[in-house]
Each structure stands twice: as C-alpha cells, then as structure tokens.
Enzyme design. Structure first.
Site, PDB file in Angstrom:
ATOM      1  N   GLU A  63       7.260  -7.363   1.332  1.00 55.59           N
ATOM      2  CA  GLU A  63       7.639  -7.290   2.748  1.00 55.59           C
ATOM      3  C   GLU A  63       6.880  -6.116   3.326  1.00 55.59           C
ATOM      4  O   GLU A  63       7.125  -4.962   2.957  1.00 55.59           O
ATOM      5  CB  GLU A  63       9.154  -7.104   2.900  1.00 55.59           C
ATOM      6  N   ASN A  74      11.936   4.230   5.392  1.00 55.12           N
ATOM      7  CA  ASN A  74      12.668   4.141   6.662  1.00 55.12           C
ATOM      8  C   ASN A  74      14.104   3.616   6.552  1.00 55.12           C
ATOM      9  O   ASN A  74      14.920   3.879   7.426  1.00 55.12           O
ATOM     10  CB  ASN A  74      11.864   3.323   7.685  1.00 55.12           C
ATOM     11  N   CYS A 121       9.875  -1.905  10.574  1.00 55.40           N
ATOM     12  CA  CYS A 121       8.837  -2.933  10.443  1.00 55.40           C
ATOM     13  C   CYS A 121       8.977  -3.947  11.558  1.00 55.40           C
ATOM     14  O   CYS A 121       8.003  -4.516  12.029  1.00 55.40           O
ATOM     15  CB  CYS A 121       8.934  -3.609   9.083  1.00 55.40           C
TER      16      CYS A 121
HETATM   17  P1  NAP Z   1       4.203   2.984   1.924  1.00 53.27           P
HETATM   18  O1  NAP Z   1       3.491   4.249   2.158  1.00 53.27           O
HETATM   19  O2  NAP Z   1       3.409   1.756   1.701  1.00 53.27           O
HETATM   20  O3  NAP Z   1       5.195   3.257   0.686  1.00 53.27           O
HETATM   21  C1  NAP Z   1       6.080   2.277   0.237  1.00 53.27           C
HETATM   22  C2  NAP Z   1       6.391   2.498  -1.220  1.00 53.27           C
HETATM   23  O4  NAP Z   1       5.240   2.256  -2.011  1.00 53.27           O
HETATM   24  C3  NAP Z   1       6.817   3.929  -1.543  1.00 53.27           C
HETATM   25  O5  NAP Z   1       7.834   3.901  -2.502  1.00 53.27           O
HETATM   26  C4  NAP Z   1       5.548   4.517  -2.129  1.00 53.27           C
HETATM   27  O6  NAP Z   1       5.775   5.640  -2.960  1.00 53.27           O
HETATM   28  C5  NAP Z   1       5.065   3.337  -2.929  1.00 53.27           C
HETATM   29  N1  NAP Z   1       3.659   3.382  -3.359  1.00 53.27           N
HETATM   30  C6  NAP Z   1       2.634   4.091  -2.855  1.00 53.27           C
HETATM   31  N2  NAP Z   1       1.503   3.845  -3.560  1.00 53.27           N
HETATM   32  C7  NAP Z   1       1.825   2.958  -4.527  1.00 53.27           C
HETATM   33  C8  NAP Z   1       1.100   2.314  -5.583  1.00 53.27           C
HETATM   34  N3  NAP Z   1      -0.202   2.529  -5.797  1.00 53.27           N
HETATM   35  N4  NAP Z   1       1.764   1.467  -6.378  1.00 53.27           N
HETATM   36  C9  NAP Z   1       3.084   1.232  -6.215  1.00 53.27           C
HETATM   37  N5  NAP Z   1       3.824   1.816  -5.245  1.00 53.27           N
HETATM   38  C10 NAP Z   1       3.202   2.667  -4.407  1.00 53.27           C
HETATM   39  O7  NAP Z   1       5.198   2.652   3.142  1.00 53.27           O
HETATM   40  P2  NAP Z   1       6.185   3.626   3.930  1.00 53.27           P
HETATM   41  O8  NAP Z   1       5.372   4.597   4.726  1.00 53.27           O
HETATM   42  O9  NAP Z   1       7.215   4.142   3.013  1.00 53.27           O
HETATM   43  O10 NAP Z   1       6.892   2.589   4.924  1.00 53.27           O
HETATM   44  C11 NAP Z   1       6.324   2.208   6.139  1.00 53.27           C
HETATM   45  C12 NAP Z   1       5.655   0.863   6.044  1.00 53.27           C
HETATM   46  O11 NAP Z   1       6.535  -0.060   5.425  1.00 53.27           O
HETATM   47  C13 NAP Z   1       5.354   0.273   7.413  1.00 53.27           C
HETATM   48  O12 NAP Z   1       4.114  -0.359   7.374  1.00 53.27           O
HETATM   49  C14 NAP Z   1       6.460  -0.740   7.622  1.00 53.27           C
HETATM   50  O13 NAP Z   1       6.148  -1.766   8.514  1.00 53.27           O
HETATM   51  C15 NAP Z   1       6.650  -1.227   6.224  1.00 53.27           C
HETATM   52  N6  NAP Z   1       7.995  -1.787   6.072  1.00 53.27           N
HETATM   53  C16 NAP Z   1       8.106  -3.131   5.979  1.00 53.27           C
HETATM   54  C17 NAP Z   1       9.364  -3.720   5.895  1.00 53.27           C
HETATM   55  C18 NAP Z   1       9.532  -5.208   5.799  1.00 53.27           C
HETATM   56  O14 NAP Z   1      10.593  -5.636   5.362  1.00 53.27           O
HETATM   57  N7  NAP Z   1       8.561  -6.009   6.182  1.00 53.27           N
HETATM   58  C19 NAP Z   1      10.490  -2.912   5.872  1.00 53.27           C
HETATM   59  C20 NAP Z   1      10.329  -1.522   5.972  1.00 53.27           C
HETATM   60  C21 NAP Z   1       9.064  -0.974   6.062  1.00 53.27           C
HETATM   61  P3  NAP Z   1       5.508   7.133  -2.391  1.00 53.27           P
HETATM   62  O15 NAP Z   1       6.479   7.339  -1.286  1.00 53.27           O
HETATM   63  O16 NAP Z   1       5.747   7.968  -3.583  1.00 53.27           O
HETATM   64  O17 NAP Z   1       4.092   7.156  -1.915  1.00 53.27           O
HETATM   65  O1  G3H Z   2      11.756  -1.652   8.670  1.00 52.82           O
HETATM   66  C1  G3H Z   2      11.997  -2.801   8.351  1.00 52.82           C
HETATM   67  C2  G3H Z   2      13.365  -3.277   8.251  1.00 52.82           C
HETATM   68  O2  G3H Z   2      13.413  -4.431   7.450  1.00 52.82           O
HETATM   69  C3  G3H Z   2      13.893  -3.536   9.632  1.00 52.82           C
HETATM   70  O3  G3H Z   2      15.242  -3.812   9.616  1.00 52.82           O
HETATM   71  O4  G3H Z   2      15.338  -4.961  11.818  1.00 52.82           O
HETATM   72  O5  G3H Z   2      17.410  -4.204  10.681  1.00 52.82           O
HETATM   73  O6  G3H Z   2      15.837  -2.545  11.673  1.00 52.82           O
HETATM   74  P1  G3H Z   2      15.999  -3.891  11.023  1.00 52.82           P
END
Ligand code: NAP
Ligand code: G3H
Length: 486
Positions: free
Chosen positions: A260, A164, A294
């Site tokens: 995170e 994202n 997130c």
């Molecule tokens: P995701 O599906 O968990 O993927 C995140 C990363 O992990 C991608 O690079 C993915 O690669 C990789 N990955 C997948 N399986 C893995 C494994 N077994 N080992 C190591 N890496 C692996 O998350 P997303 O859909 O990209 O993002 C959305 C989620 O992220 C939401 O839940 C959001 O809340 C969270 N998020 C949190 C924050 C925060 O700062 N708290 C910020 C942004 C997003 P692939 O794409 O190749 O599968």
């Molecule tokens: O998606 C998670 C990001 O850390 C959120 O950043 O609050 O600046 O949109 P933001």
C-alpha cells in the site's frame, strides 16, 4: 509559536523478541526526535542481522503451534490485546502525538479505531468458511470426488509500517496475520517506532505465546533489504512510499506481497457540484494532519466555469484551519521532519516560478508549513504530479469531464479519487473511467470504514487491504480431495 513540553523524559526503548524486551548486542541506538518539540524523546535499538535471524527463528517455531490452536482460542488473545490498547489509550496517544506530531484527539481516535479494527478482524475470521466442490460438475467428472477448500496460514508475515499511523497501520497487519494463524516480524517506521513499541506493550499484556510476535527496530535503509530477502519470511505486508515499495518488490522473491503506497488523489469538481459541501470535503481531505495521509486529496481538478467560486470558498475554509502545535489540537501541524518540509516548499516554489498563483499560504516556520492553496497549476509543474505529503493543494482548471479524467489518469498513482457532482449518472460514468482502487462520490478520499477493501493500483500498490482482504492475503487456499468409493 509552537507549544513545548518543559522537560521530556528521554527513555531508552528495547526491542521485543521471544516475549522479552532486549537491548541490542550492537550497543547502538537511534535517537527519536519529536517533530514539533525539536528534542530527543527516546532512543530505539539498532538491531543486528544476527538478532533479525534470531527473531525470525523464534517466530517460525511459535507459528507451528499457533496454527494448531483453535480460532476461538486465538480470538481470546486478540480480544485481550484490543482491551489492553483501550486501557492504554491515553498513554499511547500521548506518545503518538509526541513522536509523529499528530493531534491528541486524532491520536486517541487512532488507538480506539485500532481496538475496533482488531475486534472486527476476529469477528470476520470467525465467520469465514471454506467451500466444497463436487467433482461431477465438470464434464467427465465423478460424483466420487469432493474437494474441500479451506484457508491456511502462510507462516511468518513481515509487517513493515509507515510513520503516519504508527499504531493503526501496524495493527492492521498484525491482527489479520495472527488471527489467520501466522507469526509476525514487525518492523515499524523508525519515526513511529516508540508508538509501535507501546502497541506491542499492550500485546505483551495479552500474553500471546512467546515468539509469535517480534518487534525489531533499526533503519530500513540498514536492515530492510536483509529482512525482505530473508528466507524465513513467507509474506510481506508493506505500507509506505512508492519508491521504497518498488525497491522492496524487486528484492522479495517468490513470496506473496501486499503493497500500500503513495497517492495523488484528485478531487474532481463538476460544474453542477454543491460547491460549499465539496469545499468542506476537499479541505478536510487535503489538510487533516497536514496532508500526511496517503488518502489526502492532493489536487483539485475543477471545471473552469466554477473555478473562481470554488477557489474563493476553499480559501475561506483554509482561513478557518488552526495551525500550530499538535498539543493545542491544531489541524495543520509541523511536518514529520525538515526534509519533508523542504520537499513541500520546493513544490510550492517550482509552481510559483512556473506561473501558479498563491491564493493563501506559502508561509513557513521550520518544518511547519502553513496550509497553501495554489491556483492555475498546470501540467508542467511538479505540484501537479508529485505526492507532497504536506499541506499544499494545487488547483488545476479543466474545460470538461474528459480533461479531468485524462489528467487524473496521467498520474503514476492510483489510490483513490473523489467526484463532486449532483448528477449521479455522470458520477458513475466518471468513476468507471478513473484508474484508482476506489472512487468516492461526493465525499473526501479516505480508507475507512476499515472493513471496506482498500486498494492501490499503479504506483499506489499491489494487492488489497481492508479487514477481509487482509486475512485473505495472509492465507492461502488448501484443497483436500476426498475420493469416495460409491
Ligand atoms: P517510507 O519512507 O517508505 O517508510 C515506510 C517503511 O519502510 C518504514 O518502516 C521504513 O523504515 C521502511 N523501509 C525503508 N527502507 C526500507 C527497505 N530498503 N526495505 C524495507 N523497508 C524499508 O514511508 P513513510 O515516510 O514512513 O510514509 C509515507 C509514505 O507512505 C507516503 O508516500 C504515503 O502515501 C505512504 N502511505 C501509504 C499508505 C497506503 O495505505 N497506501 C498508508 C500510509 C502511508 P525506516 O523508517 O526505518 O526508514
Ligand atoms: O495514510 C494512509 C492511510 O491509510 C489513510 O487512512 O484515510 O483513514 O486517514 P485514512
């Protein structure tokens, strides 16, 4: 209807190792489809385990010399990288838009914010100093002992980022790792990898030492475990979903981890809140980039005495939201893929089946979900607990602050929360009881400004980001004791 670009030029992108762009020996690539043009926009390499080994080997070699360079010298490379990102902002923003469906203005902001982030990271590092301790401050200790405590790099940092913020959340790992003297293995989200590649093109122009930063592409489900368990990795900085983070934490043994993860940030609205202002913050918090943040506000906990009024104002604000293609600057845009849209639709359907009221929305065109406000959501509904990562906002009516706090804390997540009230004492009383990394008073939940600590607790993460915290997490303290002969 969604706008479409007449002809997309499909490009094959290479991965980046030891300062060179390469095709994988696997001979396999992964198609990257635009979430709103519904066409393949490019292909990235599906790299092999041997290529992972090779990249980590180069990183380990480069890190040794890099750690020896002066901070001022490292700073020059990072400043140059920031400048190159700004130079490439239009090109990179266009790719972000096409690849992850983010509006062009937001995409451009993401690139500029990233350049600012890198510069601030350098400045923060330049002003971080060690400390010294005198031996005689401990009972029985001696004046002859002086400890010098400094921070040293960890080695090779594995940076794994989500789709994202494909540039900003990646650079938020690379910049602190590099300024602190580490090398980096960067694994972007597959949907987001082309944006990550563009960011590394800017870094390549800054002529960092070869092998210091390596970008590897491939599905996390295929190479993720291998990477995370690799003995050549010294620290992992991961941002992504809670399930992926929990899986990774089990695999990674005995190395520092910063996670995170997801969130279910509540917006708590007290009886005395300025409802017009609260509604504006809630809507912007919940629906920017279709709620694919997130930190999006993902549920409203409102006092029942003002719930009807608030819901009316929220509905009015939602009616003003522009919906459609990111190319036209809309706020609510198609979700990253069909599966995500199916998941959000499932939450809406379940809530309706269990008695929630649709105030507005519940309309769908492929993966475009119109902004949806659900009222009278109750605790038996999945919408009350699950992170939608989409444009649906459940309203849960409560009868007291205590009930709001209780429901807020029952969540598996603990990223942020907002409290809307005119009573500052109550605001602090509630903030003290909320189990999240941060609480925003009279403002929407959000990460920035980027030098603030950014912390997820419970299912939302482990450790802290935010510029200084990230530098600290990618270094360790080293103590050298001087024994004087007095
Ligand atoms: P995701 O599906 O968990 O993927 C995140 C990363 O992990 C991608 O690079 C993915 O690669 C990789 N990955 C997948 N399986 C893995 C494994 N077994 N080992 C190591 N890496 C692996 O998350 P997303 O859909 O990209 O993002 C959305 C989620 O992220 C939401 O839940 C959001 O809340 C969270 N998020 C949190 C924050 C925060 O700062 N708290 C910020 C942004 C997003 P692939 O794409 O190749 O599968
Ligand atoms: O998606 C998670 C990001 O850390 C959120 O950043 O609050 O600046 O949109 P933001």
């Amino acid at each position: 209807m969604l706008a479409s670009v007449s002809a997309i030029k499909v490009t094959d992108y290479k991965f980046y190792v030891n300062g060179q762009w390469k095709e994988s020996q696997s001979g396999q690539t992964i198609d990257i489809r635009s979430p709103y043009l519904y066409e393949v926009m490019g292909r990235v390499q599906a790299i092999t385990k041997e290529e992972v080994d090779e990249a980590i080997g180069f990183a380990r070699g480069a890190q040794i010399e890099w750690a020896e360079t002066s901070l001022q010298e490292r700073a020059k490379y990072l400043y140059k990288w920031a400048d190159e990102l700004v130079n490439m902002q239009d090109e990179i923003a266009e790719i972000i838009m096409t690849e992850v469906g983010k509006g062009l203005k937001d995409a451009k902001n993401e690139v500029v914010r990233t350049a600012d982030f890198i510069r601030y990271t350098v400045e923060e590092a330049l002003h971080m100093h060690g400390e010294s301790m005198k031996g005689d401050s401990f009972p029985g200790g001696s004046k002859s002992k002086i400890a010098m405590i400094e921070r040293v790099p960890l080695g090779v940092v594995l940076a794994i980022s989500p789709f994202n913020y494909p540039v900003n959340l990646s650079a938020a790992k690379l910049a602190p790792a590099l300024i602190a003297g580490n090398a980096v293995i960067f694994k972007p989200a597959t949907q987001g990898a082309i944006s990550g590649i563009k960011m590394i093109e800017a870094l390549h122009k800054a002529e960092f030492p070869k092998g210091l930063v390596n970008l590897i592409t491939g599905r996390g489900s295929v190479i993720g475990d291998y990477l995370v368990e690799h003995k050549g990795i010294d620290m992992i900085s991961f941002t992504g979903g809670t399930n992926t983070g929990a899986h990774l934490a089990k695999k990674a043994a005995m190395i520092p981890l910063v996670l995170e993860l997801g969130g279910k940030d509540p917006g708590i609205v007290r009886e005395d809140a300025d409802l017009v202002e609260a509604a504006k913050q809630i809507i912007s918090g919940a629906f920017s980039y279709s709620g694919q943040r997130c930190t999006a506000i993902k549920r409203v906990l409102v006092h029942e005495s003002i719930a009807d009024e608030l819901v009316g104002i929220l509905k009015g604000e939602i009616e003003k939201l522009a919906v459609g293609s990111p190319e036209e600057g809309n706020t609510v845009v198609p979700l990253i893929d069909d599966q995500s849209a199916d998941f959000v639709q499932g939450l809406i359907d379940d809530a309706i089946e269990r008695g929630a009221t649709v105030v507005i929305g519940n309309k769908r065109e492929r993966n475009l979900i119109y902004p949806t406000l659900l009222d009278h959501v109750t605790e038996d509904m999945s919408a009350a607990w699950e992170e939608p990562f989409g444009p649906v906002l459940p309203v849960i009516r409560v009868s007291s602050d205590e009930e709001a706090i209780n429901i807020a804390n029952k969540s598996e997540f603990g990223l942020q929360a907002s409290v809307f009230t005119k009573d500052i004492n109550k605001a602090f009383a509630i903030a003290n009881k909320i189990e999240t990394g941060s609480v925003q008073i009279n403002g929407r939940t959000e990460r920035g400004p980027d030098h603030f600590p950014f912390i997820g607790v419970k299912g939302s993460g482990m450790g802290a980001q935010g510029i200084r915290r990230s530098i600290e997490s990618m270094t360790r303290e080293k103590v050298t004791v001087l024994n004087l002969s007095l």
